[in-house]
Design an enzyme around this catalytic site. Sequence first.
Site, PDB file in Angstrom:
ATOM      1  N   ASP A  95       0.859  -1.172   0.000  1.00 36.10           N
ATOM      2  CA  ASP A  95       0.000   0.000   0.000  1.00 36.10           C
ATOM      3  C   ASP A  95       0.902   1.231   0.000  1.00 36.10           C
ATOM      4  O   ASP A  95       1.822   1.319   0.815  1.00 36.10           O
ATOM      5  CB  ASP A  95      -0.891  -0.011   1.249  1.00 36.10           C
ATOM      6  CG  ASP A  95      -2.292   0.456   0.958  1.00 36.10           C
ATOM      7  OD1 ASP A  95      -2.418   1.556   0.392  1.00 36.10           O
ATOM      8  OD2 ASP A  95      -3.252  -0.258   1.296  1.00 36.10           O
ATOM      9  N   ASP A 203      -2.985   4.725  -2.498  1.00 38.38           N
ATOM     10  CA  ASP A 203      -4.050   5.326  -1.691  1.00 38.38           C
ATOM     11  C   ASP A 203      -4.442   6.714  -2.215  1.00 38.38           C
ATOM     12  O   ASP A 203      -3.558   7.561  -2.421  1.00 38.38           O
ATOM     13  CB  ASP A 203      -3.519   5.449  -0.256  1.00 38.38           C
ATOM     14  CG  ASP A 203      -4.586   5.783   0.755  1.00 38.38           C
ATOM     15  OD1 ASP A 203      -5.427   4.929   1.035  1.00 38.38           O
ATOM     16  OD2 ASP A 203      -4.570   6.921   1.277  1.00 38.38           O
ATOM     17  N   GLU A 262      -6.168   3.982  -6.189  1.00 38.11           N
ATOM     18  CA  GLU A 262      -7.480   4.230  -5.573  1.00 38.11           C
ATOM     19  C   GLU A 262      -7.894   5.647  -5.957  1.00 38.11           C
ATOM     20  O   GLU A 262      -7.167   6.602  -5.687  1.00 38.11           O
ATOM     21  CB  GLU A 262      -7.387   4.099  -4.049  1.00 38.11           C
ATOM     22  CG  GLU A 262      -8.765   4.158  -3.407  1.00 38.11           C
ATOM     23  CD  GLU A 262      -8.770   4.668  -1.983  1.00 38.11           C
ATOM     24  OE1 GLU A 262      -9.718   4.371  -1.253  1.00 38.11           O
ATOM     25  OE2 GLU A 262      -7.830   5.391  -1.583  1.00 38.11           O
ATOM     26  N   HIS A 334     -11.230  -2.699   3.101  1.00 33.69           N
ATOM     27  CA  HIS A 334     -11.283  -2.333   4.518  1.00 33.69           C
ATOM     28  C   HIS A 334     -12.109  -1.086   4.793  1.00 33.69           C
ATOM     29  O   HIS A 334     -12.242  -0.689   5.944  1.00 33.69           O
ATOM     30  CB  HIS A 334      -9.854  -2.145   5.026  1.00 33.69           C
ATOM     31  CG  HIS A 334      -9.156  -1.036   4.288  1.00 33.69           C
ATOM     32  ND1 HIS A 334      -8.785  -1.143   2.961  1.00 33.69           N
ATOM     33  CD2 HIS A 334      -8.805   0.210   4.669  1.00 33.69           C
ATOM     34  CE1 HIS A 334      -8.240  -0.004   2.574  1.00 33.69           C
ATOM     35  NE2 HIS A 334      -8.238   0.833   3.590  1.00 33.69           N
ATOM     36  N   ASP A 335     -12.628  -0.448   3.747  1.00 33.96           N
ATOM     37  CA  ASP A 335     -13.449   0.756   3.930  1.00 33.96           C
ATOM     38  C   ASP A 335     -14.931   0.507   3.644  1.00 33.96           C
ATOM     39  O   ASP A 335     -15.748   1.415   3.807  1.00 33.96           O
ATOM     40  CB  ASP A 335     -12.986   1.860   2.972  1.00 33.96           C
ATOM     41  CG  ASP A 335     -11.564   2.324   3.237  1.00 33.96           C
ATOM     42  OD1 ASP A 335     -11.129   2.283   4.402  1.00 33.96           O
ATOM     43  OD2 ASP A 335     -10.897   2.734   2.267  1.00 33.96           O
TER      44      ASP A 335
HETATM   45  C1  NOJ Z   1      -8.236   5.408   1.667  1.00 38.64           C
HETATM   46  C2  NOJ Z   1      -7.977   4.246   2.563  1.00 38.64           C
HETATM   47  O1  NOJ Z   1      -8.467   3.083   1.961  1.00 38.64           O
HETATM   48  C3  NOJ Z   1      -8.630   4.561   3.883  1.00 38.64           C
HETATM   49  O2  NOJ Z   1      -8.672   3.460   4.746  1.00 38.64           O
HETATM   50  C4  NOJ Z   1      -7.896   5.722   4.489  1.00 38.64           C
HETATM   51  O3  NOJ Z   1      -8.568   6.110   5.665  1.00 38.64           O
HETATM   52  C5  NOJ Z   1      -7.835   6.906   3.539  1.00 38.64           C
HETATM   53  N1  NOJ Z   1      -7.539   6.541   2.187  1.00 38.64           N
HETATM   54  C6  NOJ Z   1      -6.781   7.873   3.991  1.00 38.64           C
HETATM   55  O4  NOJ Z   1      -5.509   7.307   3.828  1.00 38.64           O
END
Ligand code: NOJ
Length: 567
Positions: A95, A203, A262, A334-335
């Site tokens: 990551d 990210d 992302e 994870h989000d």
């Molecule tokens: C996206 C990540 O997937 C998330 O978990 C994170 O809180 C934010 N970016 C900030 O890094």
Amino acid sequence: MWWRDAVLYQVYPRSFADGDGDGIGDLAGLASHLDHLAWLGVDVVWLSPVYPSPQDDNGYDISDYQDIDPAFGTLAEFDALLAALHGRGMRLVMDLVVNHTSDEHPWFTAARSSPDSPYRDWYWWRPPRAGLTAGEPGAEPTNWESVFSGPAWELDEASGEYYLHLFSRKQPDLNWENPQVRAAIHSMMRWWLDRGVDGFRMDVINFISKDPGLPDAQVAAGASYGDGSLAFLNGPRIHEYLAEIHREVFAGRPQAVLTVGEMPGVTVEDARLFTDPARAEVDMVFQFEHTSLDQGDTKWDVRPFVLQDLKKSLGRWQEGLAEVGWNSLYWGNHDQPRVVSRYGDDGEHRTRSAKALATLLHLHRGTPYVYQGEEIGMRNATFAGIEDFRDLESLNHYAEAVGRGEDPDAVLAALRLMSRDNARTPIPWDASQRAGFTTGTPWIGINPDFAEVNVAAERADEGSVLHHYRRLVALRHQEPAVVHGDFTMLLPEDEQVYAFTRRHGDVELLVLVNVSGQEVAVEVPDEEAWSRSRLVLGTVDDADGSAWTPALRPWEARVHRRLVTVG
Ligand code: NOJ
């Protein structure tokens, strides 16, 4: 482009497996479960951040890019893990979190130490709004809201200036306008590649270029802050920065790396540019359209999900990236809440609906990602009260919404559906005490259904979600039409059946998914020909490989294959 044939598996290390009994998952825990990944057949592991971090945002706040957090292990353990994965023919993608650092990163502590620090310009510092005094309400340099509630600016009392943090106040945004910042990131990336890693998940990478004018945003009626994304989402220099990373870091490497960016808010048209191989920016993007279909204005405004919207959205992405670029395919990470609770039926039809949704996704054209626990059909968590939540986004939202006068029960109800903590409960490895995750006290509650939903139980059951995921991975590896076939959506208006074909050379696949708890009749074009096709994958145990049926049972999914004459 080896990654077109691959299936990725995301490990969120905190919640995967705990090797040392402190209640937090770690590299030792991950290393002890490589058999699971090998058995599943996945090709690549994407590892969420394991770098040193104050853990304000579970590692997405990094204080040292070139080491491992002691809570997760050591660099030596990391190297051993990488070698073990490579030894089993799997790859590892790290990551990359470079929109921001932790406020405890030495770059930021230096930047904060004095306005004259050479590191000051590595971040976004601004004086208070003209005419207002630092600390006064509204004195923030812009009216932007942070993704995690409240203003996107934090006052540094010592200098009287504010710094920008699009996420938490412990995640200051790096200033990519500064060439030294970019060079430092490039060198850090090369260091990981030299260590042997096979790529990066980047990210919020489409936030790194900001309009240096930092213009105010529009503020919606009744809101305190605005959405500043016009100034930083796919900002003015984003393509330049990605092409530069490619040149400085990846070009000329002997190893074949994978990059996936992302990109919240990205459109199909943007994604075509980002993933056009000729432009050499990234291989794939994570887009969020299909994971926002159950939301109104904010993620907490949860709406029923309509199947035709999913078809419209995924169908448009399939079409838009058919000739140029490539799709990533995912339900969870994870989000995101657990997909079986979100778009499936996590009650009576948990197993069938988890298999149906998996089939639907994995048979699209693109590279699929499996988020840990999805392969056993994990449900959303059960949170009694706010004290059960750990995620700062959820906690901040609760404090802010309740502070503003919203009904705490209603806020909690939305959190139970949408909180990121739903995806972060420990992996239940077996039915033993603490689900085989830890010998200590887990950092977040274990899902209470673990006696039923766990890896060992599903491994022992051929009809489980887990076995179905394994078959899906195997099918991709065996059947070129899954990887390369073109995509044609069928029955776009049907409210229950999601149907499409994939055609590659003289092979055609028909994918039929009943996204409902009722038996439904299917009427596909060319039914007579399909009635002589072979069933290559089904989700209901007694589906017979030779039989065509014009009806789908509740949450049944089927993949048929036939040979066609190439005209
Ligand atoms: C996206 C990540 O997937 C998330 O978990 C994170 O809180 C934010 N970016 C900030 O890094």
